[in-house]
Write a protein that holds these residues in place. Structure first.
Motif, PDB file in Angstrom:
ATOM      1  N   ILE A  14       0.807  -1.217   0.000  1.00 55.38           N
ATOM      2  CA  ILE A  14       0.000   0.000   0.000  1.00 55.38           C
ATOM      3  C   ILE A  14       0.846   1.276   0.000  1.00 55.38           C
ATOM      4  O   ILE A  14       0.343   2.366  -0.238  1.00 55.38           O
ATOM      5  N   SER A  15       2.149   1.150   0.284  1.00 54.39           N
ATOM      6  CA  SER A  15       3.027   2.319   0.229  1.00 54.39           C
ATOM      7  C   SER A  15       4.467   1.859   0.156  1.00 54.39           C
ATOM      8  O   SER A  15       4.776   0.702   0.427  1.00 54.39           O
ATOM      9  N   GLY A  16       5.348   2.789  -0.202  1.00 58.18           N
ATOM     10  CA  GLY A  16       6.769   2.494  -0.219  1.00 58.18           C
ATOM     11  C   GLY A  16       7.315   2.314  -1.618  1.00 58.18           C
ATOM     12  O   GLY A  16       6.590   2.398  -2.606  1.00 58.18           O
ATOM     13  N   ILE A  30      10.910  14.360  -2.539  1.00 54.17           N
ATOM     14  CA  ILE A  30       9.681  15.045  -2.968  1.00 54.17           C
ATOM     15  C   ILE A  30       8.583  14.833  -1.932  1.00 54.17           C
ATOM     16  O   ILE A  30       7.849  15.755  -1.584  1.00 54.17           O
ATOM     17  N   TYR A  31       8.492  13.625  -1.413  1.00 58.90           N
ATOM     18  CA  TYR A  31       7.466  13.289  -0.422  1.00 58.90           C
ATOM     19  C   TYR A  31       7.615  14.118   0.855  1.00 58.90           C
ATOM     20  O   TYR A  31       6.634  14.577   1.422  1.00 58.90           O
ATOM     21  N   ILE A  32       8.850  14.322   1.293  1.00 62.55           N
ATOM     22  CA  ILE A  32       9.059  15.033   2.562  1.00 62.55           C
ATOM     23  C   ILE A  32       9.380  16.512   2.376  1.00 62.55           C
ATOM     24  O   ILE A  32       9.698  17.201   3.345  1.00 62.55           O
ATOM     25  N   ILE A  81       1.195  12.511  10.750  1.00 64.42           N
ATOM     26  CA  ILE A  81       0.161  12.703   9.724  1.00 64.42           C
ATOM     27  C   ILE A  81       0.626  12.224   8.348  1.00 64.42           C
ATOM     28  O   ILE A  81      -0.199  12.012   7.467  1.00 64.42           O
ATOM     29  N   ASN A  82       1.930  11.990   8.174  1.00 62.11           N
ATOM     30  CA  ASN A  82       2.469  11.484   6.911  1.00 62.11           C
ATOM     31  C   ASN A  82       2.908  10.024   7.002  1.00 62.11           C
ATOM     32  O   ASN A  82       3.650   9.536   6.154  1.00 62.11           O
ATOM     33  N   ASN A  83       2.439   9.332   8.040  1.00 60.87           N
ATOM     34  CA  ASN A  83       2.714   7.901   8.232  1.00 60.87           C
ATOM     35  C   ASN A  83       4.204   7.577   8.250  1.00 60.87           C
ATOM     36  O   ASN A  83       4.648   6.612   7.644  1.00 60.87           O
TER      37      ASN A  83
END
Length: 103
Positions: A14-16, A30-32, A81-83
């Motif tokens: 589901i992520s990664g 980009i994500y952070i 909040i960003n898992n």
């Protein structure tokens, strides 16, 4: 995956990103990228792949400690909040000062 004739069930991802991916470090940055919004004007953050450094300065150890704690609290909230999570074992603090200022 199969080990000794025992096969595990497939599970959805589901992520990664795959380990060792060429795009992994860029996509992570980009994500952070919005983590900068957590930082006070008096502090700065350096980001490199999956490592980050938080910098601040002040006239007293207490003010530096207070600023760092405030930034860490906001970064910790951002992580939730960003898992993501902060690894406390890999988290270090280093005080840099002259001998005169430490007195």
């Amino acid at each position: 995956m199969k080990i000794d004739d025992v096969k595990s069930d497939l599970q959805p991802i589901i992520s990664g990103l795959p380990q060792g991916s060429i795009l992994g470090p860029l996509l992570f940055l980009i994500y952070i990228n919005d983590i900068y919004s957590c930082i006070d004007v008096s502090s700065s953050i350096g980001l490199y792949e999956d490592d980050s450094t938080l910098h601040t300065s002040g006239h007293t150890i207490q003010s530096v400690q207070s600023d760092l704690q405030s930034c860490l609290d906001r970064i910790n909230y951002w992580c939730k909040i960003n898992n993501m999570s902060i690894n406390p074992v890999k988290t270090k603090c280093m005080l840099i000062s002259s001998k005169h200022r430490l007195k």
